[in-house]
Scaffold this motif. Structure first.
Motif, mmCIF file in Angstrom:
data_model
loop_
_atom_site.group_PDB
_atom_site.id
_atom_site.type_symbol
_atom_site.label_atom_id
_atom_site.label_comp_id
_atom_site.label_asym_id
_atom_site.label_seq_id
_atom_site.Cartn_x
_atom_site.Cartn_y
_atom_site.Cartn_z
ATOM 1 N N ASN A 10 0.823 -1.204 0.000
ATOM 2 C CA ASN A 10 0.000 0.000 0.000
ATOM 3 C C ASN A 10 0.858 1.255 0.000
ATOM 4 O O ASN A 10 0.536 2.246 -0.664
ATOM 5 C CB ASN A 10 -0.951 0.012 1.202
ATOM 6 N N ASP A 13 2.167 1.672 -3.443
ATOM 7 C CA ASP A 13 1.118 2.155 -4.333
ATOM 8 C C ASP A 13 0.863 3.640 -4.122
ATOM 9 O O ASP A 13 0.700 4.399 -5.068
ATOM 10 C CB ASP A 13 -0.183 1.373 -4.117
ATOM 11 N N ARG A 14 0.818 4.061 -2.850
ATOM 12 C CA ARG A 14 0.591 5.469 -2.554
ATOM 13 C C ARG A 14 1.722 6.332 -3.092
ATOM 14 O O ARG A 14 1.472 7.405 -3.631
ATOM 15 C CB ARG A 14 0.450 5.677 -1.043
ATOM 16 N N LYS A 15 2.947 5.861 -2.940
ATOM 17 C CA LYS A 15 4.091 6.618 -3.460
ATOM 18 C C LYS A 15 4.009 6.742 -4.980
ATOM 19 O O LYS A 15 4.255 7.809 -5.549
ATOM 20 C CB LYS A 15 5.424 5.939 -3.063
ATOM 21 N N THR A 16 3.659 5.654 -5.621
ATOM 22 C CA THR A 16 3.541 5.663 -7.090
ATOM 23 C C THR A 16 2.409 6.592 -7.520
ATOM 24 O O THR A 16 2.566 7.377 -8.457
ATOM 25 C CB THR A 16 3.277 4.232 -7.612
ATOM 26 N N ILE A 17 1.291 6.498 -6.819
ATOM 27 C CA ILE A 17 0.154 7.362 -7.160
ATOM 28 C C ILE A 17 0.528 8.830 -6.964
ATOM 29 O O ILE A 17 0.245 9.680 -7.806
ATOM 30 C CB ILE A 17 -1.080 6.974 -6.298
ATOM 31 N N GLU A 18 1.189 9.136 -5.857
ATOM 32 C CA GLU A 18 1.592 10.524 -5.588
ATOM 33 C C GLU A 18 2.613 11.005 -6.618
ATOM 34 O O GLU A 18 2.539 12.137 -7.103
ATOM 35 C CB GLU A 18 2.160 10.627 -4.161
ATOM 36 N N ARG A 19 3.549 10.170 -6.977
ATOM 37 C CA ARG A 19 4.554 10.545 -7.990
ATOM 38 C C ARG A 19 3.865 10.809 -9.322
ATOM 39 O O ARG A 19 4.140 11.812 -10.003
ATOM 40 C CB ARG A 19 5.604 9.444 -8.138
ATOM 41 N N ASN A 20 2.941 9.945 -9.709
ATOM 42 C CA ASN A 20 2.206 10.139 -10.969
ATOM 43 C C ASN A 20 1.375 11.423 -10.927
ATOM 44 O O ASN A 20 1.269 12.148 -11.917
ATOM 45 C CB ASN A 20 1.319 8.932 -11.262
ATOM 46 N N ARG A 21 0.768 11.713 -9.759
ATOM 47 C CA ARG A 21 -0.019 12.940 -9.621
ATOM 48 C C ARG A 21 0.870 14.171 -9.783
ATOM 49 O O ARG A 21 0.514 15.120 -10.472
ATOM 50 C CB ARG A 21 -0.712 12.966 -8.252
#
Length: 180
Positions: A10, A13-21
């Motif tokens: 998790n 995933d959060r790090k990846t989502i934040e990086r993509n954002r």
């Protein structure tokens, strides 16, 4: 073990989502700054903070809205002045002509009737239409305008029955009798 492995996934995933954002936001900010013309920028775009870039974009949008409103006002003023000029030119072209005027033009199996009358001699639209229909024509369009004391009537008609045709000379004579 399962819980620890699940929480680390998790976090990833959060790090990846934040990086993509952040990448997406940076891309959108770049697109926004590319839409602001250089002459509107107060300083070099590379040296401004994102907040300054947003302020410039908001200022530019406000300037564009004001320009749109100014152009809308100018357009409506031009439309009014053009309409006045058209009315004046029609009035001036009719002045000096002996009214009423009848113009009858054949266009193959259809024809056009233009009537212009002044305030002294008036005619009714239904009278003109009944003369045309009595001669074997069918009115397709009728345009009636009042400009000052003058009435402008333009009718387009076509032959009802092509074998029979239209008695154009008879129609013309009856129209002349109506307006004279």
């Amino acid at each position: 073990m399962n819980k620890l492995g699940g929480s680390s996934v998790n976090k990833m995933d959060r790090k990846t989502i934040e990086r993509n954002r952040r990448i997406l936001m940076k891309d959108l900010c770049f697109k926004l700054t590319s839409l602001i013309p250089p002459q509107h920028s107060k300083a070099a775009k590379e040296h401004l903070s994102q907040l300054d870039l947003f302020d410039q974009a908001a200022s530019y949008i406000k300037q564009l809205r004001e320009r749109i409103e100014e152009l809308k006002k100018r357009k409506s003023l031009l439309a009014l002045s053009t309409a006045d000029e058209t009315n004046n030119s029609i009035k001036n072209s009719v002045i000096g002509l002996k009214l009423p005027i009848l113009r009858f033009r054949e266009l193959g199996c259809s024809f056009e009737v233009v009537l212009i009358s002044g305030h002294k001699k008036k005619f009714m639209l239904y009278q003109v239409i009944s003369i045309l229909e009595g001669g074997g024509a069918e009115v397709v369009t009728a345009n009636l305008s009042n400009i000052g004391d003058n009435v402008f009537l333009t009718l387009h008609a076509k032959v009802k029955v092509s074998r029979v045709g239209v008695d154009t000379s008879g129609v013309f004579q009856r129209l002349e009798a109506l307006i004279s």
